[in-house]
Structure formats: C-alpha cells, structure tokens
Design a protein around this motif. Structure first.
Motif, short mmCIF file in Angstrom:
data_model
loop_
_atom_site.label_atom_id
_atom_site.label_comp_id
_atom_site.label_asym_id
_atom_site.label_seq_id
_atom_site.Cartn_x
_atom_site.Cartn_y
_atom_site.Cartn_z
N UNK A 13 0.82 -1.20 0.00
CA UNK A 13 0.00 0.00 0.00
C UNK A 13 0.86 1.25 0.00
N UNK A 14 0.27 2.36 -0.43
CA UNK A 14 0.95 3.65 -0.38
C UNK A 14 0.89 4.13 1.06
N UNK A 15 1.91 3.78 1.83
CA UNK A 15 1.90 3.98 3.27
C UNK A 15 1.78 5.46 3.63
N UNK A 16 2.49 6.33 2.91
CA UNK A 16 2.40 7.76 3.21
C UNK A 16 0.98 8.28 3.06
N UNK A 17 0.30 7.85 2.00
CA UNK A 17 -1.09 8.27 1.82
C UNK A 17 -1.96 7.72 2.94
N UNK A 18 -1.71 6.48 3.34
CA UNK A 18 -2.47 5.91 4.44
C UNK A 18 -2.28 6.67 5.73
N UNK A 19 -1.06 7.09 6.01
CA UNK A 19 -0.79 7.85 7.24
C UNK A 19 -1.47 9.22 7.20
N UNK A 20 -1.47 9.85 6.02
CA UNK A 20 -2.15 11.13 5.88
C UNK A 20 -3.65 10.96 6.14
N UNK A 21 -4.22 9.93 5.52
CA UNK A 21 -5.65 9.67 5.69
C UNK A 21 -5.99 9.41 7.15
N UNK A 22 -5.18 8.58 7.80
CA UNK A 22 -5.44 8.25 9.21
C UNK A 22 -5.29 9.48 10.10
#
Length: 353
Positions: A13-22
């Motif tokens: 997964x695009x981890x950076x995008x996931x962290x931003x979303x979270x």
C-alpha cells in the motif's frame, strides 16, 4: 459509537497516503470527542490496515461488522475500496469512502455506500484538458496493470481523441526505465504520465527520463498525485519538480480548513496532503449522520442525502451523479499543481476548477 477505519499502513500500500488519511480521521474524532462526542457519547475509531489487499480489506469489513461499528470510513486504493464497498453493501453496513476515485466503486447502485472523493473521470478529464491546452497531442502513459490505471488511460483517450490527440500505453512492468525512454523517443511523445506506484517504479522512471538527452522537452505528469507525498521531494529533489498532479483542495482555504491544516501540520510534522483533509471531512460527515440518526445502520444509509456539513474544503452534501452508482459529493474542488522547479519543497497551483 464505533466507526471502522480502513487505511493502507504497510506495503505494498501507499503507506504515506495511508498515514495522511489516518491523521485526518483521528484528528476529527479527537475534536468531536473534545466537544462532547455525539449526543454525549464518544466516538471510537477502530483502525484496520488493508495493505492495499482487497481480500484483507474484505476480512476487515467482516470483523468490524461483527464488532458493531455503525459505519465504515476511509480507504485510499480504488481496487481495495471496491472490495470494501461490495462487502459493505452485502452486509448492510454504511461505508463512506474517503479517497478512492474509481468511477465504478460498486458493481451495482448501492444505498449503503457514499463517497467524499470525486469520481476519477471528473478530475482526470480536467487533467486531460490541461495537457491539451498546453499543446500536448502525443501523450504516453507508463502504467502498472490495474483496474484503476486502465480506467484512467481510457478516460484520457476519450478526452483527447476528439481534439486530435492520441494516448500510447506502455506497460511499466514489462519495460525497464531505459526501455521506456527508447519508446518515448521513437514515438516522439511530448508528455509521459506516470500511472504507477511510488516509490517503485515511479522514482527510477523519473530519473531515467530526466537524464535522457533525447527527451529534454518531455513533460512528466502524475495525475494520481504521487508528487504531493513528502518522500517524492526527498527522493527526487529537483528531478521531481515540474510534474503536474491532481489534488482536491480549494483555491483558498476555508477558516475551518486553515485551522485543521495547522493541526495536521503539527501532527504530521510537515504539510498535510489533500488526503488528510478527506479523512477529516469523512468523520465530520459521519458524526453529523450519527447526531441525526443515531447508530442504526439503515437510518445512516438512508440519510446520505440529508446532510449538509461544513468541511475543510467547503460545504459537503451528497447527490447522485450521472454514471455513478453511489451517493457522491458533487464535486470537491480540483487543482492541478506541481512542485516548483525553483524550490521543490514548495507546491504551486497551475489550474483550479
């Protein structure tokens, strides 16, 4: 009151995008609870990592449904969001999709699913117009095999063909970066769009193109927004500048947006992307639905059209858009932006609307 949150937090997964979303989801929950919760009851966010795996996401939906969540929120990857939407629809569980843009989020119209993010065709058609207005008619795409990337390629083709343009699709998995450069030179392409994952294979492709003497005037583009991620600038520096991408922010921040931006910046240790605002807005909408209808799932799903919520990027309401089978915010603001070649840490807006 429990909300299930689905985000990509580990590769592929695009981890950076996931962290931003979270970060956006969690900030909104924290603020709702600091203001007394919903009807005096706190919100609880149950987070599950999808890792960009549809099967893993479907299992998480089943688990969260059994834990009694009132609704689901989140997800960034379109293929995963489709799996979540399908399972949520089958279980009768409301799902407010935060960031995935694939037009066909569900196989059939669903009353259980709604979406904050715009449909892919809405943003990508504007991106195609941007390319055409800049004089590009020989457009190549380096694409990973994916339903999302294939849909994007077809949107571009349908938009540019009536104005005399053509889109050449190149398989990014079957070609090395050097092979891609050979094909671009042979076809005399004036633009290459990166419909690929980040950092691999996007970063080596950008480096190869930037340093190929045959391609000095080639425009690189990334409609899916990879250049907004902090690691893009860190890994590519000047090579990563001047690459237009889509993001979903207004021309000027709303007062709420400015306040949330400051909080997110502190939380993330840097500027938030539009994905973080999508997360915040998702919880704002679900909190309002819970205030109006309580935690009963059927009442929440029946209430998509009733809400009008002041989000970080404007007033959010849901309606039916042509060709879209779920309730949709019509439409979030759209920008085309890039990293400034004079200062790659600065994002400049090239077009709005």
């Amino acid at each position: 009151m429990r909300i299930g949150a689905l985000v990509p937090l580990t590769p592929p997964g695009w981890v950076e995008a996931g962290r931003q979303l979270l970060a956006g989801l969690e900030l909104a929950v924290r603020e709702v609870n600091a203001a007394g919760g919903v009807g005096g009851r706190p919100l609880e966010l149950l987070v599950r990592d999808t890792a960009a795996d549809p099967g893993r996401a479907e299992a998480a939906v089943e688990e969260l449904a059994g834990l009694g969540v009132a609704a689901l929120a989140g997800e960034y990857h379109s293929v995963v969001a489709r799996a979540v939407a399908g399972r949520a629809d089958a279980l009768g569980l409301p799902f407010l999709c935060s960031s995935a843009v694939l037009d066909a989020l569900t196989d059939r119209p669903s009353t259980w699913v709604a979406r904050i993010a715009p449909a892919q065709s809405h943003g990508w058609r504007r991106y195609a117009d941007f390319l055409l207005d800049a004089g590009h008619r020989r457009i190549a795409v380096a694409a990973d095999p994916s339903t999302y990337w294939a849909a994007g390629t077809e949107i571009l083709r349908e938009r540019v063909a009536p104005r005399g343009g053509a889109v050449l699709a190149l398989d990014a998995r079957a070609r090395t970066p050097a092979d891609l450069c050979d094909a671009l030179a042979a076809h005399r392409a004036t633009a290459l769009l990166l419909l690929v994952g980040h950092p691999e294979p996007a970063v080596p492709i950008v480096r190869a193109v930037r340093h190929d003497p045959r391609l000095p005037g080639l425009l690189l583009g990334a409609p899916a927004g990879q250049p907004e991620l902090p690691s893009w600038a860190r890994l590519l520096g000047e090579d990563g500048a001047g690459i237009p991408f889509l993001r979903y922010l207004p021309e000027r921040p709303t007062p709420l947006g400015a306040r949330v931006e400051a909080s997110l910046r502190e939380r993330l240790g840097g500027p938030p992307s539009f994905v973080a605002f999508e997360g915040y807005d998702t919880v704002a909408v679900l909190a309002e639905l819970l205030r109006l209808h309580g935690p009963e799932r059927a009442r929440i799903a029946a209430g998509w059209g009733d809400v009008a919520v002041e989000g970080t990027r404007g007033l959010i309401g849901f309606s039916h858009a042509p060709g879209i089978g779920v309730r949709q915010w019509v439409w979030p603001p759209v920008q085309i932006a890039d990293r400034d070649p004079a200062d790659p840490d600065r994002i400049r807006v090239l077009r709005t609307g």
